[in-house]
Motif scaffolding. Structure first.
Motif, PDB file in Angstrom:
ATOM      1  N   ALA A 117      73.804  87.875  41.851  1.00 14.75           N
ATOM      2  CA  ALA A 117      72.737  87.033  41.317  1.00 14.75           C
ATOM      3  C   ALA A 117      72.031  86.245  42.413  1.00 14.75           C
ATOM      4  O   ALA A 117      70.791  86.230  42.490  1.00 14.75           O
ATOM      5  CB  ALA A 117      73.321  86.074  40.268  1.00 14.75           C
ATOM      6  N   PHE A 118      72.797  85.573  43.278  1.00 14.05           N
ATOM      7  CA  PHE A 118      72.178  84.719  44.291  1.00 14.05           C
ATOM      8  C   PHE A 118      71.461  85.521  45.370  1.00 14.05           C
ATOM      9  O   PHE A 118      70.436  85.080  45.896  1.00 14.05           O
ATOM     10  CB  PHE A 118      73.232  83.796  44.916  1.00 14.05           C
ATOM     11  CG  PHE A 118      73.515  82.587  44.082  1.00 14.05           C
ATOM     12  CD1 PHE A 118      72.671  81.491  44.106  1.00 14.05           C
ATOM     13  CD2 PHE A 118      74.625  82.537  43.250  1.00 14.05           C
ATOM     14  CE1 PHE A 118      72.929  80.367  43.327  1.00 14.05           C
ATOM     15  CE2 PHE A 118      74.890  81.428  42.464  1.00 14.05           C
ATOM     16  CZ  PHE A 118      74.039  80.339  42.513  1.00 14.05           C
ATOM     17  N   TRP A 119      71.964  86.707  45.688  1.00 14.96           N
ATOM     18  CA  TRP A 119      71.300  87.483  46.725  1.00 14.96           C
ATOM     19  C   TRP A 119      70.112  88.268  46.195  1.00 14.96           C
ATOM     20  O   TRP A 119      69.196  88.600  46.948  1.00 14.96           O
ATOM     21  CB  TRP A 119      72.303  88.356  47.464  1.00 14.96           C
ATOM     22  CG  TRP A 119      73.102  87.500  48.412  1.00 14.96           C
ATOM     23  CD1 TRP A 119      74.298  86.909  48.171  1.00 14.96           C
ATOM     24  CD2 TRP A 119      72.696  87.077  49.715  1.00 14.96           C
ATOM     25  NE1 TRP A 119      74.687  86.142  49.252  1.00 14.96           N
ATOM     26  CE2 TRP A 119      73.722  86.227  50.214  1.00 14.96           C
ATOM     27  CE3 TRP A 119      71.585  87.324  50.507  1.00 14.96           C
ATOM     28  CZ2 TRP A 119      73.650  85.641  51.469  1.00 14.96           C
ATOM     29  CZ3 TRP A 119      71.507  86.733  51.760  1.00 14.96           C
ATOM     30  CH2 TRP A 119      72.540  85.907  52.233  1.00 14.96           C
ATOM     31  N   PHE A 163      73.352  93.694  55.881  1.00 14.30           N
ATOM     32  CA  PHE A 163      72.436  93.407  54.772  1.00 14.30           C
ATOM     33  C   PHE A 163      71.783  92.046  54.942  1.00 14.30           C
ATOM     34  O   PHE A 163      70.557  91.891  54.778  1.00 14.30           O
ATOM     35  CB  PHE A 163      73.199  93.471  53.448  1.00 14.30           C
ATOM     36  CG  PHE A 163      72.484  92.810  52.299  1.00 14.30           C
ATOM     37  CD1 PHE A 163      71.373  93.408  51.717  1.00 14.30           C
ATOM     38  CD2 PHE A 163      72.915  91.584  51.800  1.00 14.30           C
ATOM     39  CE1 PHE A 163      70.708  92.788  50.662  1.00 14.30           C
ATOM     40  CE2 PHE A 163      72.257  90.970  50.754  1.00 14.30           C
ATOM     41  CZ  PHE A 163      71.151  91.571  50.187  1.00 14.30           C
ATOM     42  N   MET A 164      72.570  91.030  55.277  1.00 13.27           N
ATOM     43  CA  MET A 164      72.027  89.684  55.427  1.00 13.27           C
ATOM     44  C   MET A 164      71.027  89.613  56.575  1.00 13.27           C
ATOM     45  O   MET A 164      69.961  88.976  56.459  1.00 13.27           O
ATOM     46  CB  MET A 164      73.161  88.689  55.661  1.00 13.27           C
ATOM     47  CG  MET A 164      74.058  88.470  54.460  1.00 13.27           C
ATOM     48  SD  MET A 164      75.408  87.314  54.853  1.00 13.27           S
ATOM     49  CE  MET A 164      76.255  87.236  53.268  1.00 13.27           C
ATOM     50  N   VAL A 219      69.490  81.747  54.680  1.00 11.16           N
ATOM     51  CA  VAL A 219      70.138  83.009  55.041  1.00 11.16           C
ATOM     52  C   VAL A 219      70.868  82.929  56.380  1.00 11.16           C
ATOM     53  O   VAL A 219      71.981  83.461  56.505  1.00 11.16           O
ATOM     54  CB  VAL A 219      69.110  84.157  55.027  1.00 11.16           C
ATOM     55  CG1 VAL A 219      69.782  85.483  55.386  1.00 11.16           C
ATOM     56  CG2 VAL A 219      68.452  84.272  53.655  1.00 11.16           C
ATOM     57  N   PRO A 220      70.310  82.281  57.436  1.00  6.63           N
ATOM     58  CA  PRO A 220      71.054  82.200  58.699  1.00  6.63           C
ATOM     59  C   PRO A 220      72.426  81.551  58.565  1.00  6.63           C
ATOM     60  O   PRO A 220      73.386  81.975  59.216  1.00  6.63           O
ATOM     61  CB  PRO A 220      70.135  81.366  59.604  1.00  6.63           C
ATOM     62  CG  PRO A 220      68.775  81.624  59.073  1.00  6.63           C
ATOM     63  CD  PRO A 220      68.945  81.730  57.581  1.00  6.63           C
ATOM     64  N   LEU A 221      72.541  80.533  57.710  1.00  5.19           N
ATOM     65  CA  LEU A 221      73.840  79.893  57.519  1.00  5.19           C
ATOM     66  C   LEU A 221      74.837  80.872  56.891  1.00  5.19           C
ATOM     67  O   LEU A 221      76.010  80.906  57.274  1.00  5.19           O
ATOM     68  CB  LEU A 221      73.696  78.659  56.632  1.00  5.19           C
ATOM     69  CG  LEU A 221      75.003  77.894  56.367  1.00  5.19           C
ATOM     70  CD1 LEU A 221      75.489  77.224  57.647  1.00  5.19           C
ATOM     71  CD2 LEU A 221      74.808  76.860  55.267  1.00  5.19           C
ATOM     72  N   SER A 222      74.366  81.683  55.955  1.00  8.35           N
ATOM     73  CA  SER A 222      75.243  82.678  55.337  1.00  8.35           C
ATOM     74  C   SER A 222      75.669  83.737  56.346  1.00  8.35           C
ATOM     75  O   SER A 222      76.807  84.208  56.321  1.00  8.35           O
ATOM     76  CB  SER A 222      74.536  83.338  54.144  1.00  8.35           C
ATOM     77  OG  SER A 222      74.264  82.383  53.134  1.00  8.35           O
ATOM     78  N   VAL A 223      74.744  84.111  57.239  1.00  8.99           N
ATOM     79  CA  VAL A 223      75.095  85.071  58.296  1.00  8.99           C
ATOM     80  C   VAL A 223      76.168  84.481  59.197  1.00  8.99           C
ATOM     81  O   VAL A 223      77.162  85.145  59.531  1.00  8.99           O
ATOM     82  CB  VAL A 223      73.845  85.440  59.119  1.00  8.99           C
ATOM     83  CG1 VAL A 223      74.231  86.291  60.334  1.00  8.99           C
ATOM     84  CG2 VAL A 223      72.839  86.197  58.252  1.00  8.99           C
ATOM     85  N   TYR A 224      75.983  83.216  59.594  1.00  6.75           N
ATOM     86  CA  TYR A 224      76.980  82.544  60.441  1.00  6.75           C
ATOM     87  C   TYR A 224      78.341  82.478  59.752  1.00  6.75           C
ATOM     88  O   TYR A 224      79.383  82.769  60.350  1.00  6.75           O
ATOM     89  CB  TYR A 224      76.488  81.143  60.788  1.00  6.75           C
ATOM     90  CG  TYR A 224      77.564  80.256  61.379  1.00  6.75           C
ATOM     91  CD1 TYR A 224      77.959  80.404  62.711  1.00  6.75           C
ATOM     92  CD2 TYR A 224      78.204  79.287  60.608  1.00  6.75           C
ATOM     93  CE1 TYR A 224      78.953  79.601  63.255  1.00  6.75           C
ATOM     94  CE2 TYR A 224      79.189  78.482  61.134  1.00  6.75           C
ATOM     95  CZ  TYR A 224      79.566  78.650  62.460  1.00  6.75           C
ATOM     96  OH  TYR A 224      80.559  77.860  62.992  1.00  6.75           O
ATOM     97  N   ALA A 225      78.318  82.090  58.458  1.00 14.34           N
ATOM     98  CA  ALA A 225      79.574  81.974  57.722  1.00 14.34           C
ATOM     99  C   ALA A 225      80.251  83.329  57.566  1.00 14.34           C
ATOM    100  O   ALA A 225      81.479  83.434  57.664  1.00 14.34           O
ATOM    101  CB  ALA A 225      79.312  81.356  56.349  1.00 14.34           C
ATOM    102  N   GLU A 226      79.471  84.378  57.349  1.00 11.70           N
ATOM    103  CA  GLU A 226      80.048  85.708  57.168  1.00 11.70           C
ATOM    104  C   GLU A 226      80.638  86.236  58.469  1.00 11.70           C
ATOM    105  O   GLU A 226      81.697  86.866  58.482  1.00 11.70           O
ATOM    106  CB  GLU A 226      78.974  86.672  56.640  1.00 11.70           C
ATOM    107  CG  GLU A 226      79.531  87.952  56.057  1.00 11.70           C
ATOM    108  CD  GLU A 226      80.403  87.711  54.840  1.00 11.70           C
ATOM    109  OE1 GLU A 226      81.296  88.539  54.587  1.00 11.70           O
ATOM    110  OE2 GLU A 226      80.200  86.689  54.150  1.00 11.70           O
TER     111      GLU A 226
END
Length: 331
Positions: free
Chosen positions: A292-294, A24-25, A72-79
């Motif tokens: 909410a945030f997404w 999804f991300m 978004v890339p940081l969230s992908v990395y963290a996930e």
């Protein structure tokens, strides 16, 4: 910090859910990058769009593109790190003590600032369209490129100042990577915090709702005027006359496009504002924070969809650019 959150606090810890989260991300990342790059190519590369409204659309696209480039890339990395190590990154930045540099130092204010820029730009787009509808004979004198450019600079400056205000004016507010929302968010440094920190965190929802309510009210006034002129034109057409007063059909269509954009952004920003108020009141709302945030992040790719559906000239120009790019890259 508030009660310590675990990476599995929102029922996303099964392997399938983790994979779906990353997919999804990544899909959202490509949608944001592609959509807003296309918007900038159309607006900046087409003389027809070199107008005050075009400048505002370009500013909105830059803000949304920044979310795709930085947030978004940081969230992908963290996930992905969470999938591989089963541990969410422990990024936390506090004002009250010296801490090493962490990505949230930049990403948190960028996300907040770009979100505020988007809200402000939608408000300015609504003002610009309302003048074209309510005062069609004066729009060229009132709405100029220079004034629009100055307003854009002011919106970016003011939005990022507001985004940084929690870190500037309070040592009780920290930036952290939140395992619930999967983003860098502002957080409270303790369960008991002074009224000043409470007021600073509430600046965001107050600012959001003030502009959104103003935007909705202005749209209602504009659409009421459009309806009045439409009825007048129909009566004159039935009588065999032609109306020369009132907004043009292109101005009416543009106003409806901005109205659709306002509706989408209002629906996107409201859940985050509700979450912030609830969080300040002591509610964690972990699952709701992710939604909410997404939803808010997903709003960064809606502008190109609305333009493509509502604006025929934008749609044709975008198609030309895509066809040209395809032919150029073909062997």
């Amino acid at each position: 910090m508030l009660e310590e959150r675990t990476p599995c606090s929102m029922c996303c810890c099964t392997p399938l859910n983790k994979i779906l989260m990353v997919v999804f991300m990544i899909l959202l990342l490509f949608a944001i990058l592609f959509g807003n790059s296309l918007t900038l190519a159309v607006v900046l590369g087409t003389k027809h769009f070199h107008t005050p409204q075009g400048y505002l659309k370009a500013s909105l696209a830059v803000a949304d593109l920044s979310v795709g480039v930085f947030v978004v890339p940081l969230s992908v990395y963290a996930e992905i790190s969470l999938m591989l190590t089963d541990t969410a990154p422990g990024w936390t930045v506090r004002n009250s003590q010296h801490t090493p540099f962490h990505p949230c130092t930049v990403i948190g204010p960028v996300f907040a600032g770009c979100t505020l820029v988007s809200i402000t730009t939608v408000f300015l787009l609504t003002i610009e369209r309302s003048i074209a509808v309510l005062k069609p004979l004066h729009k060229d004198a009132v709405i100029t490129r220079r004034r629009t450019s100055m307003l854009i600079v002011c919106s970016w400056t003011g939005s990022f100042f507001l985004a940084l205000s929690p870190l500037i004016f309070s040592k009780q507010i920290a930036l952290e990577y939140n395992a619930c929302s999967r983003m860098c968010n502002y957080a409270l440094g303790a369960k008991e915090f002074p009224r000043q920190a409470w007021h600073i965190l509430l600046l965001f929802p107050v600012f959001d709702f003030t502009l959104l309510v103003g935007t909705v009210v202005i749209n209602i006034v504009s659409f009421t005027t459009i309806r009045h002129h439409s009825k007048k034109r129909r009566r004159l057409a039935q009588a065999g006359c032609q109306s020369t007063s009132g907004p043009s059909f292109s101005d009416i269509k543009a106003a409806k496009t901005i109205g659709a954009l306002t509706l989408v952004f209002t629906a996107s920003f409201t859940p985050v504002a509700v979450f912030v108020v609830g969080n300040v009141s002591g509610n964690e709302w972990c699952s709701f924070s992710f939604v909410a945030f997404w939803i808010l992040a997903a709003s960064s790719c809606w502008n190109v969809i609305i333009y493509s559906v509502r604006d025929q000239k934008f749609r044709l120009r975008a198609r030309q650019l895509l066809v040209f790019s395809k032919i150029k890259n073909s062997p």
